[in-house]
Design a protein around this motif. Sequence first.
Motif, short mmCIF file in Angstrom:
data_model
loop_
_atom_site.label_atom_id
_atom_site.label_comp_id
_atom_site.label_asym_id
_atom_site.label_seq_id
_atom_site.Cartn_x
_atom_site.Cartn_y
_atom_site.Cartn_z
N THR A 11 0.85 -1.20 0.00
CA THR A 11 0.00 0.00 0.00
C THR A 11 0.88 1.24 0.00
OG1 THR A 11 -1.67 -1.14 1.26
CG2 THR A 11 -1.81 1.24 1.27
N GLY A 15 1.20 3.90 -2.97
CA GLY A 15 0.89 5.31 -2.65
C GLY A 15 2.06 6.21 -2.98
N THR A 78 -3.22 9.61 -11.78
CA THR A 78 -2.29 8.46 -11.73
C THR A 78 -3.02 7.13 -11.65
OG1 THR A 78 -1.91 9.28 -9.51
CG2 THR A 78 -0.09 9.46 -11.02
N LEU A 82 -9.36 4.22 -11.39
CA LEU A 82 -9.52 4.00 -9.94
C LEU A 82 -9.22 2.53 -9.65
CD1 LEU A 82 -12.78 6.07 -9.24
CD2 LEU A 82 -10.43 6.86 -9.28
N LEU A 83 -9.92 1.93 -8.68
CA LEU A 83 -9.82 0.48 -8.46
C LEU A 83 -11.16 -0.12 -8.87
CD1 LEU A 83 -8.02 0.29 -4.98
CD2 LEU A 83 -7.05 -0.16 -7.24
N HIS A 85 -14.74 -1.68 -8.79
CA HIS A 85 -15.80 -1.75 -7.79
C HIS A 85 -16.85 -2.75 -8.27
CE1 HIS A 85 -14.71 1.85 -5.34
NE2 HIS A 85 -14.00 2.08 -6.42
N PRO A 145 -9.81 12.09 -8.77
CA PRO A 145 -8.67 11.19 -8.96
C PRO A 145 -8.40 10.27 -7.78
CG PRO A 145 -7.92 13.41 -8.42
CD PRO A 145 -9.39 13.50 -8.60
N PHE A 146 -9.02 10.54 -6.63
CA PHE A 146 -8.84 9.67 -5.46
C PHE A 146 -10.07 8.79 -5.22
CE2 PHE A 146 -5.98 13.26 -4.70
CZ PHE A 146 -4.82 12.63 -4.26
N ARG A 151 -15.02 3.88 -0.29
CA ARG A 151 -13.75 3.22 -0.63
C ARG A 151 -12.77 4.17 -1.31
NH1 ARG A 151 -13.87 -2.28 0.13
NH2 ARG A 151 -11.64 -1.95 0.31
N CYS A 153 -9.65 6.87 -1.65
CA CYS A 153 -8.30 6.80 -1.07
C CYS A 153 -8.30 7.42 0.33
CB CYS A 153 -7.34 7.56 -1.98
SG CYS A 153 -5.65 7.54 -1.36
N PRO A 154 -7.82 6.67 1.33
CA PRO A 154 -7.81 7.24 2.68
C PRO A 154 -6.66 8.23 2.90
CG PRO A 154 -6.94 4.99 2.69
CD PRO A 154 -7.36 5.28 1.28
N ALA A 155 -5.80 8.35 1.87
CA ALA A 155 -4.61 9.21 2.05
C ALA A 155 -4.70 10.49 1.22
CB ALA A 155 -3.36 8.42 1.69
N SER A 159 -1.53 12.79 0.60
CA SER A 159 -1.01 12.86 -0.76
C SER A 159 -1.03 14.29 -1.28
CB SER A 159 -1.83 12.00 -1.71
OG SER A 159 -1.97 10.72 -1.20
C1 HEM Z 1 -1.21 11.03 -5.61
C2 HEM Z 1 -1.31 10.02 -4.77
C3 HEM Z 1 -2.45 9.04 -4.72
C4 HEM Z 1 -3.50 8.84 -5.59
C5 HEM Z 1 -3.81 9.58 -6.89
C6 HEM Z 1 -4.31 7.77 -5.05
C7 HEM Z 1 -5.46 7.30 -5.65
C8 HEM Z 1 -6.21 6.26 -5.15
C9 HEM Z 1 -7.36 5.72 -5.82
C10 HEM Z 1 -7.91 6.18 -7.16
C11 HEM Z 1 -7.86 4.73 -5.04
C12 HEM Z 1 -9.09 3.85 -5.35
C13 HEM Z 1 -10.35 4.60 -5.01
C14 HEM Z 1 -11.58 4.01 -5.62
O1 HEM Z 1 -11.48 3.07 -6.42
O2 HEM Z 1 -12.68 4.48 -5.32
C15 HEM Z 1 -7.01 4.61 -3.87
C16 HEM Z 1 -7.19 3.72 -2.85
C17 HEM Z 1 -6.33 3.58 -1.79
N1 HEM Z 1 -5.21 4.35 -1.51
FE1 HEM Z 1 -4.53 5.90 -2.63
N2 HEM Z 1 -3.75 7.34 -3.88
C18 HEM Z 1 -2.62 8.07 -3.63
C19 HEM Z 1 -1.76 7.96 -2.55
C20 HEM Z 1 -1.91 7.05 -1.53
C21 HEM Z 1 -1.00 6.92 -0.41
C22 HEM Z 1 0.25 7.79 -0.19
C23 HEM Z 1 -1.48 5.89 0.37
C24 HEM Z 1 -0.95 5.31 1.66
C25 HEM Z 1 0.21 5.59 2.21
C26 HEM Z 1 -2.69 5.39 -0.25
C27 HEM Z 1 -3.48 4.38 0.24
C28 HEM Z 1 -4.63 3.88 -0.36
C29 HEM Z 1 -5.43 2.75 0.15
C30 HEM Z 1 -5.15 1.94 1.42
C31 HEM Z 1 -6.49 2.57 -0.74
C32 HEM Z 1 -7.61 1.51 -0.67
C33 HEM Z 1 -8.83 2.07 0.04
C34 HEM Z 1 -9.98 1.07 0.08
O3 HEM Z 1 -10.04 0.16 -0.75
O4 HEM Z 1 -10.85 1.22 0.95
N3 HEM Z 1 -2.92 6.12 -1.39
N4 HEM Z 1 -6.01 5.57 -3.96
#
Ligand code: HEM
Length: 216
Positions: A11, A15, A78, A82-83, A85, A145-146, A151, A153-155, A159
Motif C-alpha cells: 500500500t 501510494g 495516476t 480507480l480500483l 468496484h 482522482p482519489f 472506498r 483513497c484514505p490518504a 497525498s
Molecule cells: C497522488 C497520490 C495518490 C493517488 C492519486 C491515489 C489514488 C487512489 C485511488 C484512485 C484509489 C481507489 C479509489 C476508488 O477506487 O474508489 C485509492 C485507494 C487507496 N489508496 Fe490511494 N492514492 C494516492 C496515494 C496514496 C498513499 C500515499 C497511500 C498510503 C500511504 C494510499 C493508500 C490507499 C489505500 C489503502 C487505498 C484503498 C482504500 C480502500 O479500498 O478502501 N494512497 N487511492
Amino acid sequence: MRLAASKLQSTVATGSLSTSATIEWALAHLLKYPHCMKRCYEEMDTVVGRRRCVEEADIPNLPYLRAVVKETFRLTPTGPLLLPHFTTSDCKIGEYDIPAKTAVSFHVWAIGRNALTTPNPLTFDPERFLNSPIDIRGQHFELFPFGAGRRCCPAIDLSMAIVQFTLARLIQSFTWSLIGDMTPEKLDMREVFGMMITRLKPLEANAIPRLSPDLF
Ligand code: HEM
C-alpha cells in the motif's frame, strides 16, 4: 501478521509511486507550457519571496500552484480507472441497467478529457481551476482522482500535502528547463496506461538553483 505487513508495504509503495508520478507529471506539464511555469515563479516570488524556503503553511496562499496540481490530476490522474468496484444491487446508470455483482470501473482519465464538461480538454490550463468550486475530494464528478465514497483513497490529505508541498519546493528552489535541444513542442508526453499512468519516457530536465546556497 506477515500478510498484514506485506499488504501495508505494498500500500505504501503504491501510494508513494502515485505521489511521485503525479509530481513528475506536474513538472512535465509545466515544462510543456512555459507560461504556466512562469506564472508559478511569479506567484512564488510574490507570496513567499526568495529569502526563506516555502513552508506547508504557505500552500493556502498559492492558488495557482494548487490549480496546477488539480489540472495535473485532470489530464493525468495516476489511477486512470480507480480500483475496480462491484455493484451490490441492481441499478441503472443513465440508460444502462447494471445487474448486481457487476464489476464497474470509473474512467477518470476519459472523464477529465470530456469536452462537454471541460472546454479545450487537451490543453493544460490551470486557470480553469482558479475561482472554481471543483475539489478533488470525491464531491465533484468532473474530477475525482482519489475516487469517491466509502472506498475512496484514505490518504487524500497526506497525498495532496506531499504533492503540493514538494512541487512548491521544486519550483521555488530551481529554474527548470528542458535538456539539450529539446523544445516544449517536442517534449514527449506519451503515457503508459495501466493501473497507473506513468510517462513512457522519464522526464529529463535541468534544474538550476534560484535560492542562495544557505537555503538548501
Ligand atoms: C497522488 C497520490 C495518490 C493517488 C492519486 C491515489 C489514488 C487512489 C485511488 C484512485 C484509489 C481507489 C479509489 C476508488 O477506487 O474508489 C485509492 C485507494 C487507496 N489508496 Fe490511494 N492514492 C494516492 C496515494 C496514496 C498513499 C500515499 C497511500 C498510503 C500511504 C494510499 C493508500 C490507499 C489505500 C489503502 C487505498 C484503498 C482504500 C480502500 O479500498 O478502501 N494512497 N487511492
